[in-house]
Design an enzyme around this catalytic site. Structure first.
Site, mmCIF file in Angstrom:
data_model
loop_
_atom_site.group_PDB
_atom_site.id
_atom_site.type_symbol
_atom_site.label_atom_id
_atom_site.label_comp_id
_atom_site.label_asym_id
_atom_site.label_seq_id
_atom_site.Cartn_x
_atom_site.Cartn_y
_atom_site.Cartn_z
ATOM 1 N N SER A 139 -8.488 -44.354 -23.561
ATOM 2 C CA SER A 139 -7.500 -44.032 -24.576
ATOM 3 C C SER A 139 -8.218 -43.248 -25.664
ATOM 4 O O SER A 139 -9.446 -43.372 -25.823
ATOM 5 C CB SER A 139 -6.899 -45.310 -25.172
ATOM 6 O OG SER A 139 -6.213 -45.045 -26.388
ATOM 7 N N THR A 140 -7.476 -42.445 -26.402
ATOM 8 C CA THR A 140 -8.048 -41.830 -27.601
ATOM 9 C C THR A 140 -8.724 -42.875 -28.470
ATOM 10 O O THR A 140 -9.782 -42.634 -29.063
ATOM 11 C CB THR A 140 -6.936 -41.132 -28.415
ATOM 12 O OG1 THR A 140 -6.439 -40.025 -27.668
ATOM 13 C CG2 THR A 140 -7.443 -40.657 -29.764
ATOM 14 N N ASN A 141 -8.124 -44.074 -28.500
ATOM 15 C CA ASN A 141 -8.550 -45.085 -29.461
ATOM 16 C C ASN A 141 -9.908 -45.697 -29.155
ATOM 17 O O ASN A 141 -10.540 -46.267 -30.052
ATOM 18 C CB ASN A 141 -7.493 -46.187 -29.541
ATOM 19 C CG ASN A 141 -6.150 -45.651 -29.955
ATOM 20 O OD1 ASN A 141 -6.059 -44.573 -30.526
ATOM 21 N ND2 ASN A 141 -5.089 -46.396 -29.658
ATOM 22 N N SER A 317 -33.006 -16.223 -63.936
ATOM 23 C CA SER A 317 -31.974 -15.781 -64.856
ATOM 24 C C SER A 317 -31.683 -14.295 -64.661
ATOM 25 O O SER A 317 -32.588 -13.509 -64.370
ATOM 26 C CB SER A 317 -32.403 -16.018 -66.308
ATOM 27 O OG SER A 317 -31.463 -15.470 -67.209
ATOM 28 N N SER A 318 -30.413 -13.958 -64.840
ATOM 29 C CA SER A 318 -30.030 -12.549 -64.782
ATOM 30 C C SER A 318 -30.134 -11.874 -66.144
ATOM 31 O O SER A 318 -29.985 -10.661 -66.254
ATOM 32 C CB SER A 318 -28.590 -12.433 -64.276
ATOM 33 O OG SER A 318 -27.707 -13.110 -65.172
ATOM 34 N N LYS A 323 -37.827 -16.040 -66.655
ATOM 35 C CA LYS A 323 -37.401 -17.437 -66.575
ATOM 36 C C LYS A 323 -37.363 -17.866 -65.103
ATOM 37 O O LYS A 323 -36.825 -17.170 -64.257
ATOM 38 C CB LYS A 323 -36.019 -17.600 -67.195
ATOM 39 C CG LYS A 323 -35.545 -19.041 -67.347
ATOM 40 C CD LYS A 323 -34.270 -19.061 -68.183
ATOM 41 C CE LYS A 323 -33.821 -20.475 -68.496
ATOM 42 N NZ LYS A 323 -33.190 -21.105 -67.333
#
Length: 463
Positions: A139-141, A317-318, A323
């Site tokens: 069963s799926t179960n 950092s942009s 940094k």
């Protein structure tokens, strides 16, 4: 080229080349909710195929299915186990049928490939049927939770290895930092002398313990509900099937698997999943805490603590030139947050089973697989790109230590509480460091101070 398949709802047209059938097609239309399909989880697909292979062997052994059909199903499963046909497993892992669509996707792919193997067209279910033959005795179960357990058992060694690797690299750093004196901190305030090596030893120990706890919890997943069929009675399975399916499955995948002591308990409850997920969450929390410590300890020497230097893996950092951010510890913090969230979903799903089964194993599977993958990959990256390259900033660590009035406690046994108290107050009044005052007054040399601090950091050394 197309073919027509019919189910209880009606007829549908499918591509002739597809191995999945009408049940799977309906599921793809009803449950297209996420980018994650069961075919994207190879361990889960293999687990499903291993169960179907063992079931075919058991059903052939007990005379439920003919030898020709048994062999064709086994061959189809072997192809899936070898990595073929995974693209045919197209049902969303978060499907809403409690696993029925997952099970039927598997049954249909195996049935149609088996039909081709014996020289027939896909869809000729009067000859070899997804339900009557591939799903016989099941069963799926009982299939889906058993497959989730097998998938976690397959994925676990990689996770355990990654955690051990991180712990080992942490221990290597501990040994490298064994003589680096620093101040230990509690409540973010100076406390007592220690070494940086001791700090990293603590990290390594926690990681090894987390690894061991996960390993112990995972062992319980070798207990399966397979053979319980729909609710635990075993109705629909031929006499002898249950014993045979465990024997074949254990032999095929090389694990000692066994049925639950009480099959109704095995079908009703998902606590074994919750327990494993919980230990994975705890491991992630340990790593998240370590990551935060490393961020604090590596904070700039001029504006923070600055006792360690993390590898510079990318600009931070942009807008701020030069940094460098602690990006890998921050990555692992986010991994920890995700794993904690996944565990919350597993916990809720485990609690929400209804009567004889739990309908929410698909989301349990989805979240557990995600947590395991995140930690497995994350620990490796963290160990190799961050921890292995950490440097101790010994001078800064010693300066932070020597500048702390918390060191006064170290010298109480030598000079007495009253005298040390007086010296602390004198240092504060004169704006001097306590240690500098000791040296200035000729009470100790700087070398004697450092020796005393080493003894304080390692009391066993002088015991």
């Amino acid at each position: 080229m197309t073919r027509i398949e019919t189910d209880s709802i009606g007829a549908r047209e499918l591509p002739e080349a597809s191995l999945f059938g009408v049940n799977t097609l309906r599921a793809t239309e009803n449950f297209d909710i996420s980018p994650l399909k069961i075919g994207n989880e190879p361990a889960f697909v293999r687990a499903l195929a291993a169960i179907k292979k063992a079931a075919a062997k058991a059903n052939g052994e007990t005379g439920v299915i003919p030898h020709t059909i048994r062999n064709a199903i086994v061959t189809a499963c072997d192809e899936i186990l070898a990595g073929q046909h995974h693209g045919q497993f197209v049902v969303d892992l978060l499907e809403g049928s409690g696993g029925t669509s997952i099970n039927m996707n598997t049954n249909e792919v195996i049935a149609n490939r088996a039909l081709q193997i014996i020289g027939h067209r896909a869809g000729q279910y009067d000859l070899l049927n997804p339900n009557d033959h591939v799903n016989s005795g099941q069963s799926t179960n009982d299939v889906v939770p058993a497959a989730v357990k097998l998938a976690v058992l397959e994925k676990a060694p990689l996770l355990l290895s990654s955690l051990a690797h991180l712990a080992e690299v942490m221990q290597q750093r501990a040994e490298a930092f064994g003589n680096v004196l620093k101040i230990g901190r509690t409540c973010m305030q100076a406390a007592q002398p220690m070494t940086l090596g001791q700090e990293f030893e603590g990290y390594s120990s926690a990681l090894f313990r987390a690894r061991d706890k996960i390993r112990a919890a995972v062992e319980d997943l070798a207990v399966l509900p397979l053979g319980g069929t729909a609710i635990g009675t075993g109705l629909g399975a031929h006499p002898g099937y249950k014993e045979a399916v465990y024997r074949h499955l254990s032999s095929d995948i090389g694990l000692a698997l066994r049925p639950a002591d009480n099959m109704f308990d095995g079908m009703q409850n998902s606590d074994s999943f919750a327990r494993v997920s919980s230990e994975i969450r705890i491991a992630a929390e340990v790593i998240g805490k370590i990551s935060l410590d490393l961020i604090i300890l590596s904070s700039g020497t001029k504006s923070g603590i600055g006792e360690i230097k993390l590898p510079a893996v990318q600009p931070g950092s942009s807008i701020m030139p030069g940094k460098v951010n602690p990006v890998l510890p921050m990555m692992m913090q986010q991994v920890a947050y995700a794993v904690v969230g996944n565990d919350a979903a597993v916990s809720l799903a485990s609690m929400s089973g209804q009567l004889e089964i739990n309908h929410f194993e698909p989301v349990i599977a989805s979240r557990m697989f995600d947590s395991m993958d995140l930690l497995t990959r994350g620990c490796r990256i963290f160990a190799d790109k961050c921890i292995s390259g950490i440097q101790a900033l010994e001078e800064q660590a010693l300066e932070n230590l020597m500048g702390s009035s918390a060191l006064a406690t170290v010298f109480v046994p030598k000079f007495g509480y009253a005298k040390v108290s007086k010296l602390v107050k004198q240092a504060e009044a004169e704006g001097k460091l306590f240690i500098d005052l000791l040296v200035e007054m000729g009470l100790l040399t700087k070398e004697e101070v450092i020796d005393a601090l080493r003894d304080a950091a390692n009391p066993q050394r002088t015991a």
